[in-house]
Scaffold this motif. Structure first.
Motif, PDB file in Angstrom:
ATOM      1  N   TYR A  19       0.846  -1.278  -0.033  1.00 19.20           N
ATOM      2  CA  TYR A  19      -0.167   0.082   0.167  1.00 19.20           C
ATOM      3  C   TYR A  19       0.942   1.252  -0.124  1.00 19.20           C
ATOM      4  O   TYR A  19       0.567   2.025  -0.730  1.00 19.20           O
ATOM      5  N   ARG A  20       2.210   1.180   0.791  1.00 20.88           N
ATOM      6  CA  ARG A  20       2.817   2.353   0.749  1.00 20.88           C
ATOM      7  C   ARG A  20       3.662   2.621  -0.713  1.00 20.88           C
ATOM      8  O   ARG A  20       3.444   3.677  -1.093  1.00 20.88           O
ATOM      9  N   MET A  21       3.660   1.704  -1.275  1.00 23.77           N
ATOM     10  CA  MET A  21       4.453   1.632  -2.608  1.00 23.77           C
ATOM     11  C   MET A  21       3.099   2.340  -3.310  1.00 23.77           C
ATOM     12  O   MET A  21       3.566   3.039  -4.439  1.00 23.77           O
ATOM     13  N   LYS A  22       2.161   1.712  -3.268  1.00 19.08           N
ATOM     14  CA  LYS A  22       1.061   2.373  -3.940  1.00 19.08           C
ATOM     15  C   LYS A  22       0.854   3.961  -3.913  1.00 19.08           C
ATOM     16  O   LYS A  22       0.755   4.833  -4.728  1.00 19.08           O
ATOM     17  N   LEU A  23       0.895   4.357  -2.646  1.00 21.62           N
ATOM     18  CA  LEU A  23       0.879   5.565  -2.294  1.00 21.62           C
ATOM     19  C   LEU A  23       1.921   6.553  -2.689  1.00 21.62           C
ATOM     20  O   LEU A  23       1.660   7.554  -3.264  1.00 21.62           O
ATOM     21  N   GLU A  24       3.312   6.175  -3.013  1.00 23.22           N
ATOM     22  CA  GLU A  24       4.304   6.469  -3.474  1.00 23.22           C
ATOM     23  C   GLU A  24       3.930   6.933  -4.755  1.00 23.22           C
ATOM     24  O   GLU A  24       4.671   7.908  -5.420  1.00 23.22           O
ATOM     25  N   ALA A  25       3.391   6.014  -5.553  1.00 28.44           N
ATOM     26  CA  ALA A  25       3.490   6.276  -6.967  1.00 28.44           C
ATOM     27  C   ALA A  25       2.149   7.234  -7.438  1.00 28.44           C
ATOM     28  O   ALA A  25       2.222   7.735  -8.513  1.00 28.44           O
ATOM     29  N   MET A  26       1.384   7.612  -6.475  1.00 21.94           N
ATOM     30  CA  MET A  26       0.405   8.520  -6.699  1.00 21.94           C
ATOM     31  C   MET A  26       0.688   9.878  -6.939  1.00 21.94           C
ATOM     32  O   MET A  26       1.718  10.434  -6.132  1.00 21.94           O
ATOM     33  N   SER A  27       0.053  10.713  -7.553  1.00 19.24           N
ATOM     34  CA  SER A  27       0.496  12.054  -7.558  1.00 19.24           C
ATOM     35  C   SER A  27      -0.230  12.786  -6.596  1.00 19.24           C
ATOM     36  O   SER A  27      -0.984  12.046  -5.636  1.00 19.24           O
ATOM     37  N   ASP A  28       0.055  14.114  -5.951  1.00 24.05           N
ATOM     38  CA  ASP A  28      -0.725  14.780  -5.123  1.00 24.05           C
ATOM     39  C   ASP A  28      -1.988  14.830  -5.075  1.00 24.05           C
ATOM     40  O   ASP A  28      -2.783  14.567  -4.235  1.00 24.05           O
ATOM     41  N   SER A  29      -2.758  14.912  -6.105  1.00 23.27           N
ATOM     42  CA  SER A  29      -4.161  14.822  -6.228  1.00 23.27           C
ATOM     43  C   SER A  29      -4.543  13.492  -6.272  1.00 23.27           C
ATOM     44  O   SER A  29      -5.705  13.595  -5.373  1.00 23.27           O
ATOM     45  N   GLU A  30      -4.047  12.560  -6.531  1.00 25.01           N
ATOM     46  CA  GLU A  30      -4.628  11.282  -6.487  1.00 25.01           C
ATOM     47  C   GLU A  30      -4.571  11.049  -4.861  1.00 25.01           C
ATOM     48  O   GLU A  30      -5.413  10.103  -4.281  1.00 25.01           O
ATOM     49  N   LEU A  31      -3.207  11.173  -4.083  1.00 28.50           N
ATOM     50  CA  LEU A  31      -3.026  11.085  -2.855  1.00 28.50           C
ATOM     51  C   LEU A  31      -4.337  11.707  -1.946  1.00 28.50           C
ATOM     52  O   LEU A  31      -4.835  11.243  -0.889  1.00 28.50           O
ATOM     53  N   ARG A  32      -4.537  13.046  -2.233  1.00 25.76           N
ATOM     54  CA  ARG A  32      -5.653  13.780  -1.760  1.00 25.76           C
ATOM     55  C   ARG A  32      -6.914  13.055  -1.781  1.00 25.76           C
ATOM     56  O   ARG A  32      -7.827  13.105  -0.702  1.00 25.76           O
ATOM     57  N   LYS A  33      -7.379  12.704  -3.220  1.00 27.26           N
ATOM     58  CA  LYS A  33      -8.644  11.870  -3.317  1.00 27.26           C
ATOM     59  C   LYS A  33      -8.817  10.766  -2.368  1.00 27.26           C
ATOM     60  O   LYS A  33      -9.564  10.359  -1.760  1.00 27.26           O
ATOM     61  N   GLU A  34      -7.433  10.037  -2.292  1.00 26.51           N
ATOM     62  CA  GLU A  34      -7.632   8.646  -1.562  1.00 26.51           C
ATOM     63  C   GLU A  34      -7.823   9.113  -0.097  1.00 26.51           C
ATOM     64  O   GLU A  34      -8.512   8.518   0.696  1.00 26.51           O
ATOM     65  N   GLY A  35      -7.030  10.001   0.345  1.00 25.48           N
ATOM     66  CA  GLY A  35      -7.055  10.368   1.842  1.00 25.48           C
ATOM     67  C   GLY A  35      -8.424  11.066   2.180  1.00 25.48           C
ATOM     68  O   GLY A  35      -9.119  10.480   3.253  1.00 25.48           O
ATOM     69  N   ARG A  36      -8.965  11.601   1.102  1.00 24.58           N
ATOM     70  CA  ARG A  36     -10.360  12.270   1.425  1.00 24.58           C
ATOM     71  C   ARG A  36     -11.576  11.164   1.475  1.00 24.58           C
ATOM     72  O   ARG A  36     -12.442  11.082   2.348  1.00 24.58           O
ATOM     73  N   MET A  37     -11.242  10.113   0.610  1.00 27.31           N
ATOM     74  CA  MET A  37     -12.081   8.984   0.677  1.00 27.31           C
ATOM     75  C   MET A  37     -11.987   8.034   1.983  1.00 27.31           C
ATOM     76  O   MET A  37     -13.038   7.679   2.620  1.00 27.31           O
ATOM     77  N   LEU A  38     -10.792   7.932   2.383  1.00 23.63           N
ATOM     78  CA  LEU A  38     -10.509   7.281   3.670  1.00 23.63           C
ATOM     79  C   LEU A  38     -10.991   8.020   5.007  1.00 23.63           C
ATOM     80  O   LEU A  38     -11.585   7.481   5.860  1.00 23.63           O
ATOM     81  N   VAL A  39     -10.869   9.540   4.965  1.00 24.19           N
ATOM     82  CA  VAL A  39     -11.447  10.199   5.940  1.00 24.19           C
ATOM     83  C   VAL A  39     -13.201   9.705   5.991  1.00 24.19           C
ATOM     84  O   VAL A  39     -13.521   9.765   7.075  1.00 24.19           O
ATOM     85  N   ASP A  40     -13.943  10.105   4.887  1.00 22.19           N
ATOM     86  CA  ASP A  40     -15.151   9.742   4.797  1.00 22.19           C
ATOM     87  C   ASP A  40     -15.495   8.072   5.329  1.00 22.19           C
ATOM     88  O   ASP A  40     -16.347   7.917   6.060  1.00 22.19           O
ATOM     89  N   LEU A  41     -14.497   7.212   4.947  1.00 20.97           N
ATOM     90  CA  LEU A  41     -14.868   5.951   5.254  1.00 20.97           C
ATOM     91  C   LEU A  41     -14.749   5.577   6.991  1.00 20.97           C
ATOM     92  O   LEU A  41     -15.351   4.679   7.621  1.00 20.97           O
ATOM     93  N   CYS A  42     -13.892   6.141   7.469  1.00 22.71           N
ATOM     94  CA  CYS A  42     -13.433   6.218   8.865  1.00 22.71           C
ATOM     95  C   CYS A  42     -14.676   6.890   9.789  1.00 22.71           C
ATOM     96  O   CYS A  42     -14.481   7.009  10.961  1.00 22.71           O
ATOM     97  N   ARG A  43     -15.553   7.690   9.158  1.00 28.11           N
ATOM     98  CA  ARG A  43     -16.537   8.364   9.973  1.00 28.11           C
ATOM     99  C   ARG A  43     -17.402   7.273  10.617  1.00 28.11           C
ATOM    100  O   ARG A  43     -17.766   6.232   9.908  1.00 28.11           O
TER     101      ARG A  43
END
Length: 76
Positions: A19-43
């Protein structure tokens, strides 16, 4: 939820290193999108047991770690 989200494997072993390798390969916008989705899932409202999946919490922390490393001057 975004149909392309494949970062969560609910009933299989989660590989943090992969998963870390996947994150490293992401652009900043993709990383932000992933993070926002996870924030939503963690509610709590998103879980039938009012507890987020522990794997989502780990993934969110990994996203935040990568973001902080990329943008150290933007931290409060």
């Amino acid at each position: 939820m975004d149909a392309s989200f494949k970062g969560v494997a609910l009933h299989s072993r989660f590989d943090v290193e992969k998963y870390r390798m996947k994150l490293e390969a992401m652009s900043d916008s993709e990383l932000r999108k992933e993070g926002r989705m996870l924030v939503d899932l963690c509610r709590p409202q998103k879980s039938p047991h009012l507890q987020p999946n522990p794997q989502w919490i780990i993934q969110l922390e990994e996203c935040r770690t990568v973001w902080r490393r990329r943008h150290p001057n933007n931290l409060p």
